[in-house]
Motif scaffolding. Structure first.
Motif, PDB file in Angstrom:
ATOM      1  N   ASP A   1      32.044  41.011  36.770  1.00 32.67           N
ATOM      2  CA  ASP A   1      33.219  41.836  36.458  1.00 32.67           C
ATOM      3  C   ASP A   1      34.325  41.026  35.786  1.00 32.67           C
ATOM      4  O   ASP A   1      35.111  41.574  35.034  1.00 32.67           O
ATOM      5  CB  ASP A   1      33.729  42.485  37.745  1.00 32.67           C
ATOM      6  CG  ASP A   1      34.611  43.696  37.490  1.00 32.67           C
ATOM      7  OD1 ASP A   1      34.372  44.401  36.495  1.00 32.67           O
ATOM      8  OD2 ASP A   1      35.514  43.943  38.308  1.00 32.67           O
ATOM      9  N   PHE A   2      34.393  39.741  36.080  1.00 38.26           N
ATOM     10  CA  PHE A   2      35.379  38.847  35.466  1.00 38.26           C
ATOM     11  C   PHE A   2      34.649  37.755  34.697  1.00 38.26           C
ATOM     12  O   PHE A   2      33.592  37.293  35.121  1.00 38.26           O
ATOM     13  CB  PHE A   2      36.224  38.149  36.551  1.00 38.26           C
ATOM     14  CG  PHE A   2      37.331  38.968  37.124  1.00 38.26           C
ATOM     15  CD1 PHE A   2      38.634  38.773  36.705  1.00 38.26           C
ATOM     16  CD2 PHE A   2      37.077  39.915  38.106  1.00 38.26           C
ATOM     17  CE1 PHE A   2      39.666  39.517  37.253  1.00 38.26           C
ATOM     18  CE2 PHE A   2      38.099  40.659  38.655  1.00 38.26           C
ATOM     19  CZ  PHE A   2      39.398  40.464  38.219  1.00 38.26           C
TER      20      PHE A   2
ATOM     21  N   THR B   1      43.290  40.445  35.743  1.00 37.90           N
ATOM     22  CA  THR B   1      42.389  40.906  34.685  1.00 37.90           C
ATOM     23  C   THR B   1      42.867  40.496  33.298  1.00 37.90           C
ATOM     24  O   THR B   1      42.259  40.870  32.305  1.00 37.90           O
ATOM     25  CB  THR B   1      42.238  42.445  34.723  1.00 37.90           C
ATOM     26  OG1 THR B   1      43.536  43.038  34.601  1.00 37.90           O
ATOM     27  CG2 THR B   1      41.561  42.890  36.016  1.00 37.90           C
TER      28      THR B   1
ATOM     29  N   ARG C   1      38.483  40.056  42.957  1.00 37.57           N
ATOM     30  CA  ARG C   1      37.494  39.036  42.651  1.00 37.57           C
ATOM     31  C   ARG C   1      36.931  38.460  43.949  1.00 37.57           C
ATOM     32  O   ARG C   1      37.666  38.208  44.898  1.00 37.57           O
ATOM     33  CB  ARG C   1      38.128  37.932  41.784  1.00 37.57           C
ATOM     34  CG  ARG C   1      37.104  37.257  40.885  1.00 37.57           C
ATOM     35  CD  ARG C   1      37.747  36.383  39.867  1.00 37.57           C
ATOM     36  NE  ARG C   1      37.872  35.023  40.395  1.00 37.57           N
ATOM     37  CZ  ARG C   1      38.307  33.997  39.684  1.00 37.57           C
ATOM     38  NH1 ARG C   1      38.677  34.174  38.434  1.00 37.57           N
ATOM     39  NH2 ARG C   1      38.386  32.803  40.221  1.00 37.57           N
TER      40      ARG C   1
ATOM     41  N   SER D   1      33.171  41.244  41.479  1.00 35.21           N
ATOM     42  CA  SER D   1      34.298  41.843  42.185  1.00 35.21           C
ATOM     43  C   SER D   1      33.778  42.611  43.383  1.00 35.21           C
ATOM     44  O   SER D   1      32.663  43.135  43.363  1.00 35.21           O
ATOM     45  CB  SER D   1      35.066  42.813  41.284  1.00 35.21           C
ATOM     46  OG  SER D   1      35.790  42.135  40.309  1.00 35.21           O
TER      47      SER D   1
END
Length: 178
Positions: free
Chosen positions: A160-161, A40, A136, A170
């Motif tokens: 999410d990423f 992250t 991920r 994710s």
């Protein structure tokens, strides 16, 4: 503390982190941030003072639903895992963990040993009854490891990423502790 031998024969020590680990942990985290796009954070993005990291580590020491683990080979940090449960009565039994292993040591079983330690800790205690994680969607090695250790896929978190201009979803996974 737990000691074991890795697939390559090296001795691995897993122990709970202490305040004195702050500087070494900061250096480790900043190093590994540049080794994987699955984390992250990126290279040198862990901008925190030693004092702040010491305070964070101290907050884990006496908590009944938090644990911060360090994996070492010959006194060098090669992996870490931190789990933190909820702060309120209704959510203290559940929380999420994050894990990392230095790239040089990928594939040797360090991640598996860290997660097993955390699961054993949860089973031995009377508080944590659910362990969650986010991974991920394209991190197949991690997803396979979590599945082998009993985690189940529970949902998808879209976008999410954001890495190098691309979004990744994710997978939310969980393990119920009996």
């Amino acid at each position: 503390m737990k000691e074991s031998n890795l697939k390559n024969g090296q001795a691995l020590t897993i122990r709970t982190a202490k305040k004195e680990d702050a500087l070494n942990l900061i250096n480790y985290i900043n190093k590994i941030g540049g080794e994987s796009d699955f984390l992250t954070f990126g290279n040198n993005e862990f901008d925190i003072s030693i004092e702040k990291e010491e305070a964070i580590l101290e907050s884990y020491i006496d908590a009944e639903n938090k644990i911060y683990l360090i994996a070492e080979i010959e006194n060098e940090i090669v992996g870490s895992l931190n789990y933190s449960g909820g702060i309120r009565q209704r959510t203290k039994h559940t929380g999420e963990f994050g894990i990392s292993v230095a790239k040089k040591y990928w594939g040797l079983g360090i991640g598996k040993e860290l997660i097993r330690y955390m699961i054993d800790w949860a089973k031995e205690g009377n508080v944590v009854r659910k362990i969650n994680l986010r991974v991920r969607e394209d991190n197949e090695a991690a997803i396979n490891l979590y599945t082998k250790l009993g985690f189940k896929k529970e949902g998808i978190i879209s976008r999410d990423f954001h890495v190098d201009g691309k979004y990744y979803s994710s997978i939310f996974m969980g393990l119920e502790i009996d």
